[in-house]
Write a protein that holds these residues in place. Structure first.
Motif, PDB file in Angstrom:
ATOM      1  N   SER A 144       0.825  -1.210   0.000  1.00  0.00           N
ATOM      2  CA  SER A 144       0.000   0.000   0.000  1.00  0.00           C
ATOM      3  C   SER A 144       0.855   1.255   0.000  1.00  0.00           C
ATOM      4  CB  SER A 144      -0.932  -0.012   1.207  1.00  0.00           C
ATOM      5  OG  SER A 144      -1.699   1.163   1.280  1.00  0.00           O
ATOM      6  N   VAL A 145       1.955   1.249   0.746  1.00  0.00           N
ATOM      7  CA  VAL A 145       2.857   2.402   0.782  1.00  0.00           C
ATOM      8  C   VAL A 145       3.463   2.647  -0.591  1.00  0.00           C
ATOM      9  CG1 VAL A 145       5.081   3.195   1.683  1.00  0.00           C
ATOM     10  CG2 VAL A 145       3.375   2.251   3.233  1.00  0.00           C
ATOM     11  N   ILE A 146       3.864   1.591  -1.268  1.00  0.00           N
ATOM     12  CA  ILE A 146       4.481   1.745  -2.583  1.00  0.00           C
ATOM     13  C   ILE A 146       3.465   2.253  -3.598  1.00  0.00           C
ATOM     14  CG2 ILE A 146       5.577   0.470  -4.463  1.00  0.00           C
ATOM     15  CD1 ILE A 146       6.879  -1.317  -2.381  1.00  0.00           C
ATOM     16  N   ARG A 147       2.244   1.792  -3.510  1.00  0.00           N
ATOM     17  CA  ARG A 147       1.209   2.257  -4.449  1.00  0.00           C
ATOM     18  C   ARG A 147       0.917   3.747  -4.276  1.00  0.00           C
ATOM     19  NH1 ARG A 147      -1.269  -2.790  -3.312  1.00  0.00           N
ATOM     20  NH2 ARG A 147      -2.551  -1.808  -1.693  1.00  0.00           N
ATOM     21  N   SER A 148       1.128   4.277  -3.077  1.00  0.00           N
ATOM     22  CA  SER A 148       0.814   5.685  -2.827  1.00  0.00           C
ATOM     23  C   SER A 148       1.921   6.633  -3.257  1.00  0.00           C
ATOM     24  CB  SER A 148       0.533   5.898  -1.338  1.00  0.00           C
ATOM     25  OG  SER A 148       1.707   5.672  -0.559  1.00  0.00           O
ATOM     26  N   LEU A 149       3.053   6.123  -3.699  1.00  0.00           N
ATOM     27  CA  LEU A 149       4.163   6.990  -4.092  1.00  0.00           C
ATOM     28  C   LEU A 149       3.834   7.738  -5.377  1.00  0.00           C
ATOM     29  CD1 LEU A 149       7.268   4.736  -3.405  1.00  0.00           C
ATOM     30  CD2 LEU A 149       6.533   6.718  -2.102  1.00  0.00           C
ATOM     31  N   GLY A 150       4.477   8.865  -5.574  1.00  0.00           N
ATOM     32  CA  GLY A 150       4.275   9.659  -6.779  1.00  0.00           C
ATOM     33  C   GLY A 150       3.241  10.737  -6.566  1.00  0.00           C
ATOM     34  N   ARG A 151       3.626  11.985  -6.820  1.00  0.00           N
ATOM     35  CA  ARG A 151       2.691  13.096  -6.643  1.00  0.00           C
ATOM     36  C   ARG A 151       1.685  13.116  -7.782  1.00  0.00           C
ATOM     37  NH1 ARG A 151       6.960  17.422  -6.845  1.00  0.00           N
ATOM     38  NH2 ARG A 151       8.238  15.651  -7.479  1.00  0.00           N
ATOM     39  N   ALA A 152       0.406  13.169  -7.434  1.00  0.00           N
ATOM     40  CA  ALA A 152      -0.655  13.138  -8.440  1.00  0.00           C
ATOM     41  C   ALA A 152      -0.665  14.441  -9.231  1.00  0.00           C
ATOM     42  CB  ALA A 152      -2.010  12.919  -7.776  1.00  0.00           C
ATOM     43  N   HIS A 153      -0.950  14.325 -10.525  1.00  0.00           N
ATOM     44  CA  HIS A 153      -1.059  15.490 -11.392  1.00  0.00           C
ATOM     45  C   HIS A 153      -2.149  15.217 -12.422  1.00  0.00           C
ATOM     46  CE1 HIS A 153       1.777  12.702 -13.258  1.00  0.00           C
ATOM     47  NE2 HIS A 153       1.424  13.202 -14.433  1.00  0.00           N
ATOM     48  N   ASP A 154      -2.679  16.274 -13.002  1.00  0.00           N
ATOM     49  CA  ASP A 154      -3.784  16.175 -13.956  1.00  0.00           C
ATOM     50  C   ASP A 154      -3.247  15.808 -15.329  1.00  0.00           C
ATOM     51  OD1 ASP A 154      -5.617  16.840 -12.040  1.00  0.00           O
ATOM     52  OD2 ASP A 154      -5.607  18.982 -12.515  1.00  0.00           O
ATOM     53  N   VAL A 155      -3.898  14.824 -15.944  1.00  0.00           N
ATOM     54  CA  VAL A 155      -3.614  14.455 -17.331  1.00  0.00           C
ATOM     55  C   VAL A 155      -4.943  14.364 -18.059  1.00  0.00           C
ATOM     56  CG1 VAL A 155      -1.507  13.217 -16.783  1.00  0.00           C
ATOM     57  CG2 VAL A 155      -3.657  11.988 -16.756  1.00  0.00           C
TER      58      VAL A 155
END
Length: 526
Positions: free
Chosen positions: A194-205
């Protein structure tokens, strides 16, 4: 017939022949090339079969045997049975490239029927030999895909058929067992996944065009029609008298000019003036209204569906401690982190770069992918033994350098380690500045019994794998009750803002000590 409009003739000479080959524009070159040069059946039926079956395989199913226009009823029934028995439709679902590989294999093996007959086999025997060879080929490949799916949690991109032998050999190697053990560790650590899946800052595409949401306006060429009413001044039309002019108009000449006509000699002067158009006459005109229709070119705004923006997580930068202190159970957990990061990145279409670090100048950098070459590279890495010292500065410096590029600007950093290192003040300051400027987060994964000063200063959050020992040769419980022993018992060791305010430099401390010694020195005796 004279005067009749002539229409251009429609080219119909080769229209029927070209219609049979229209499907070539909808098939990839490597597929239609095999269909064009095949020795079994008719060309138009063969191309129609490739297009229909390709579309159905990409959706995870096969058309019924009666809907196959090629290669003929007896052979189609046996071929459909073999394909369904191998479970190929399930493997090809949403994998168009793999469906193309399956169809190219079908063309290859069925094209050998003629060769088998040339070697003395009957038509029935030749057909059976081709089907058996096709089934044996894909039996091994399906086994590879099933084992990869069981260990990786997904089927990698294995559309190319040039690495199957390497993958088969990899599954028989001792290095592959490290991948299997890493998968078992991930299954036992759902919180880590779960921690690994949450990595990466979300941005709009932008959303795909197939999922339109909202409305937008698009400019396109158009024509506008408008009507104008204008007034035109017509000269010499009886209307308003504006003045005197010279002309040849007898009806508008002045009385003085008309008097010349009654004189026997001046009459000739009048005729001369009239011929020269110099008779003094009244100047008059009138205004007339005219309606004009105009057509102008313009750009009109046309409403159209607009793809709504959707949130997508950014890439991952994974720093894995491969020092000597990580050998054993901690090494197994660290490998599980790398495996899960690679699988999550592939499943979510994100980039993932791994920095395996040890001592000074010991950094192994990999951009993980889930194609055949990427799986082989990942397996070789997970099959290696860890060792060496610990220098966390080099991999973190590379991570901060990567954040400056557009590809990695929304990435987060994952640091998997036992924390047996010290962060220099310069490194901690540079990382803090990057966090403030870009918003990057550092997620720590502690594979040890307690947090260290270095790990606490670098990480925004720490996930503790408390029972990491059970992934080694012997299972043992954690001997400590909390990972935060350093913060609880040695709070002054942390470089927090409060500690920084109450900390003096070594020079100031030395000066204070010397000043105190002089103050306590007894006065000299008289």
């Amino acid at each position: 017939m004279a005067g009749a409009a002539l229409t251009p003739a429609t080219p119909t000479l080769f229209a029927s022949l070209e219609a049979q080959l229209a499907v070539l524009d909808r098939l990839p070159r490597n597929l239609w090339l095999g269909g064009m040069t095949h020795s079994v059946g008719a060309l138009d039926a063969r191309l129609a079969m490739l297009e229909r079956v390709r579309s159905q395989l990409a959706q995870g199913r096969l058309p019924p045997g009666g809907d196959w226009p090629w290669p003929g009823a007896p052979l189609v029934a046996a071929l459909v049975a073999r394909v369904e028995q191998l479970g190929l439709p399930a493997h090809c679902e949403r994998e168009v490239a793999l469906a193309d590989t399956v169809l190219m294999s079908v063309l290859f093996h069925l094209d050998l029927i003629v060769d088998y007959q040339d070697r003395g086999a009957s038509p029935t025997e030749a057909t059976q030999m081709a089907l058996d060879a096709f089934a044996a080929d894909w039996q091994a490949r399906c086994g590879v895909m099933d084992e990869l799916a069981a260990a990786l949690g997904l089927v990698p991109d294995l559309a190319g058929n040039d690495r199957w032998d390497a993958l088969t050999g990899m599954l028989r190697s001792t290095q592959w067992q490290a991948v299997v053990r890493a998968r078992r560790a991930i299954d036992q650590l759902p919180g880590l996944a779960s921690v690994i899946r949450s990595l990466g800052r979300a941005h709009d595409v932008p959303s795909p065009e197939s999922q339109p949401q909202g409305r937008s306006e698009r400019s396109q060429p158009a024509q506008t029609h408008r009507t104008e009413t204008r007034r035109i001044r017509v000269r010499d039309l009886p209307g308003e008298t504006r003045g005197v002019q010279r002309s040849a108009r007898i009806s508008r000449m002045l009385p003085a000019e008309a008097a010349l006509l009654g004189h026997p000699r001046l009459r000739l002067v009048w005729h001369a003036r009239r011929a020269e158009r110099t008779l003094l006459s009244y100047e008059d005109d009138d205004l007339m209204s005219e309606t004009v229709h105009r057509t102008d070119s313009a750009h009109a705004s046309v409403p159209q569906p607009r793809p709504a923006a959707r949130q997508q997580q950014g890439p991952m930068l994974v720093c894995v401690d491969t020092s000597g202190s990580m050998q054993g159970a901690a090494e197994a957990v660290a490998k599980a982190v790398v495996l899960e990061a690679a699988c999550r990145a592939h499943a979510q279409s994100r980039d993932c770069r791994v920095f395996a670090f040890g001592g000074p100048d010991e950094v192994l950098e990999m951009v993980l992918s889930m194609d055949a070459e990427g799986v082989l590279q990942l397996t070789r890495f997970l099959g290696q033994a860890f060792g060496g010292g610990t220098d966390v500065g080099a991999p973190l410096a590379r991570c901060l350098d990567a954040l400056a590029s557009a590809r990695w600007q929304n990435a987060d950093i994952l640091l998997a380690t036992d924390g047996a290192f010290g962060a220099t003040p310069a490194l901690a300051t540079r990382l803090a500045e990057a966090k403030a400027a870009t918003g990057v987060r550092v997620q720590g994964v502690l594979i040890a019994d307690r947090e260290t000063v270095g790990l606490l200063e670098l990480s925004d959050a720490i996930f503790w794998v408390r029972d990491w020992r059970r992934f080694g040769a012997t299972e043992a419980a954690s001997p400590v009750h909390s990972k935060s022993l350093t913060a609880d018992y040695f709070p002054g060791a942390l470089r927090t803002d409060d500690n920084r305010r109450h900390t003096v430099s070594g020079q100031a401390a030395s000066h204070a000590v010397r000043a105190g010694q002089r103050a306590r020195r007894p006065p000299p005796k008289e």
